[in-house]
Enzyme design. Structure first.
Site, PDB file in Angstrom:
ATOM      1  N   ASP A  34       0.829  -1.211   0.000  1.00 47.84           N
ATOM      2  CA  ASP A  34       0.000   0.000   0.000  1.00 47.84           C
ATOM      3  C   ASP A  34       0.861   1.257   0.000  1.00 47.84           C
ATOM      4  OD1 ASP A  34      -2.785  -0.840   0.022  1.00 47.84           O
ATOM      5  OD2 ASP A  34      -2.341  -1.770   1.958  1.00 47.84           O
ATOM      6  N   ASP A 179     -10.697  -4.546  -1.486  1.00 52.57           N
ATOM      7  CA  ASP A 179      -9.650  -4.116  -0.554  1.00 52.57           C
ATOM      8  C   ASP A 179     -10.249  -3.244   0.550  1.00 52.57           C
ATOM      9  OD1 ASP A 179      -7.312  -3.345   0.683  1.00 52.57           O
ATOM     10  OD2 ASP A 179      -6.567  -2.144  -0.991  1.00 52.57           O
TER      11      ASP A 179
END
Ligand code: DX5
Ligand code: ZN
Length: 218
Positions: A34, A179
């Site tokens: 991320d 997600d």
């Protein structure tokens, strides 16, 4: 077949390498990286994620699933090219024109990196339709991006359904990734709606049995 991509965002520095090793043993399908720039989202994780990704490359051959939550997409892609990620996903919200999107797509193609396109919960899924023919994966954010450990926003499941219908109708060969806030219950909803790659962070990494958590998600 459903695959699991483990988000390494919330992993402690001190335990990181050991955790990466354990995740590989527990058979995560991907490491989800991320990358946040402090502009598109508040946090800046660029330095730490790059360090983590390099450590993973040293100990593992598993594919990297890089999720860019950044405004300067090209600069961040250049950062990751040497690490040969399997896929890089960028946000449709950060794209100003189709030309810009195609330039980014070409850059990824030239480097044999699969193309992912992400949408935030508040963005209409239709915004990505125009680019889907170039993509390998569509990422439907199930939380507002920025941090781990949030609750899945139920309305986002409907978006997965709509997207899946569109993909089937147009006979496209695209993975759907979800997600944010994925656990054994929300995974069920996402899979039923058509998702085939599940990103999970805290649900997996807060447990002392990664293997059991990954199997439960699948
Ligand atoms: C959110 C990130 C996610 C998130 C996943 O901005 O893109 O990958 O960290 O973490 P959990 O599974 O804890 O929601
Ligand atoms: Zn992510």
């Amino acid at each position: 077949m459903v695959e699991v991509s483990t988000s390494i965002l919330s992993i402690d520095k001190e335990k990181a390498v050991r955790t990466f090793y354990d995740l590989e043993v527990a058979k995560t399908d991907y490491f989800h990286i991320d990358v946040m720039d402090g502009k598109f989202v508040e946090k800046n994780t660029r330095k730490q994620m790059k360090e983590y990704a390099l450590e993973i490359k040293h100990i593992s051959n598993l594919p990297l699933d890089v999720h860019l939550m950044v405004e300067d997409i090209k600069k961040n892609i250049e950062d990751y090219i040497p690490l040969e990620p399997d896929r890089i996903t960028f946000h449709i919200e950060t794209i100003k024109s189709k030309e810009e999107a195609l330039e980014i797509i070409n850059l990824l193609r030239e480097n044999n990196i699969k193309i992912g396109i992400a949408v935030n919960p508040e963005t209409d899924i239709k915004e990505m339709y125009d680019l889907l023919e170039y993509a390998h994966m569509a990422l439907v954010m199930t939380v507002v991006p920025g941090k781990g450990g949030q609750k899945l926003i139920p309305e986002t499941i409907k978006k997965v359904e709509v997207l899946k219908e569109y993909i089937n109708l147009h006979d496209l060969d695209i993975d759907i990734e979800v997600d944010g806030g994925i656990n054994e219950e929300t995974a069920e909803l996402a899979k039923d709606a058509g998702a085939n790659i599940l990103v999970a962070g805290t649900y997996i990494t807060s447990s002392d049995n990664f293997k059991e958590r990954i199997e439960k998600l699948k």
